[in-house]
Design an enzyme around this catalytic site. Structure first.
Site, PDB file in Angstrom:
ATOM      1  CD  GLU A  61      -2.285   1.440   2.620  1.00  0.00           C
ATOM      2  OE1 GLU A  61      -3.608   1.618   2.685  1.00  0.00           O
ATOM      3  OE2 GLU A  61      -1.742   1.212   3.638  1.00  0.00           O
ATOM      4  CG  ASP A  62       3.288   2.328   3.348  1.00  0.00           C
ATOM      5  OD1 ASP A  62       2.399   2.884   3.403  1.00  0.00           O
ATOM      6  OD2 ASP A  62       3.798   1.278   4.114  1.00  0.00           O
ATOM      7  CG  HIS A 156       1.633   4.823   7.574  1.00  0.00           C
ATOM      8  ND1 HIS A 156       2.183   3.613   7.336  1.00  0.00           N
ATOM      9  CD2 HIS A 156       2.733   5.682   7.026  1.00  0.00           C
ATOM     10  CE1 HIS A 156       3.374   3.596   6.774  1.00  0.00           C
ATOM     11  NE2 HIS A 156       3.432   4.635   6.706  1.00  0.00           N
ATOM     12  CB  CYS A 243       0.103  -2.452   5.543  1.00  0.00           C
ATOM     13  SG  CYS A 243      -0.035  -1.283   6.852  1.00  0.00           S
TER      14      CYS A 243
END
Length: 252
Positions: A61-62, A156, A243
């Protein structure tokens, strides 16, 4: 879109958790079960191969923000993670026009919460003002707004808040003031489950860690359909259920 667990995950970046031993084989098994849960929610899962030299790469996801109109390839805030984006960009290129966050901007996808046409970006240790400004410029032509919000105490933004319904969010109120999100219904995590604010909403159901039963009970009392999944080994690497995937629609 997912990416298999790196055999080097034990060397992952850690910011808020103490390092503890990660069972790589168990982490891999849990990740495969996570992929099966996504399939059970109606997703077609495209799994990218593991990256032996990129310990955090399972947290795909990052590396990108995948919207309906384009995919924004990020520039992760941790320098050790910047090599993760190339393979993700190559996999997304046939599916979306690509745009890129460039130096000096940094942006982690885990800091981007989408509520309709509104994008909220955590101003965290991983995403800076330049990254937020670049994202705003890239998505404005498609009708999205971008709002930077303060987040503290966690890695996050989506460690502090995630969407759990059409107009509802799950929040750790000590890490984020939910008022910054505007008129949404708020479910607070159970006080003794501070890491419980991360859930992945897919098709009206919530993929959710099995390790937070009290917060799960709060969600279910609000009518949320919860699909539990064991991600305990991935949680040792400061991972969570959002994530580990990029979820988006395709015509294929």
């Amino acid at each position: 879109m997912t990416r298999a667990v790196s055999p080097a995950i034990a060397r992952c970046e850690l910011t808020h958790l103490a390092r503890t031993a990660i069972d790589v084989h168990q982490a891999g098994a849990q990740h495969r079960q996570y992929e099966e849960a996504l399939r059970g929610l109606g997703c077609r899962v495209v799994s990218l191969p593991a990256e032996p030299d990129l310990p955090d790469s399972v947290f795909i996801e990052d590396a990108a923000v995948a919207l309906d109109e384009l995919a924004v390839i990020t520039r992760p805030g941790a320098a050790s993670r910047r090599g993760e984006t190339a393979a993700v960009a190559a996999a997304l290129a046939p599916l979306r026009p690509l745009a890129f966050i460039e130096e000096p901007g940094t942006l982690d996808g885990g800091d981007v919460l989408r509520l309709g046409q509104r994008l909220f970006v955590g101003h965290s240790g991983r995403s800076n003002e330049s990254g937020v400004a670049q994202l705003r410029a890239l998505v404005a032509p498609y009708g999205y707004t971008v709002t930077a919000v303060p987040v503290s105490g966690c890695l996050h933004l989506k460690s502090a808040v995630t969407q759990v319904g059409e107009d509802a969010v799950l929040v750790h109120p000590g890490w984020l003031d939910p008022a910054v999100l505007g008129p949404v219904a708020v479910v607070a995590v159970a006080p003794d489950e501070p890491h419980a604010a991360n859930g992945l909403l897919v098709g009206g159901r919530l993929l959710y860690p099995a390790s937070f039963p009290r917060t799960r009970a709060r969600l279910e009392s609000r009518g949320v359909t919860v699909v539990p999944v064991d991600v305990s080994e991935l949680q040792k690497a400061e991972g969570a259920v959002t994530c580990c995937s990029l979820v988006f629609t395709t015509s294929a």
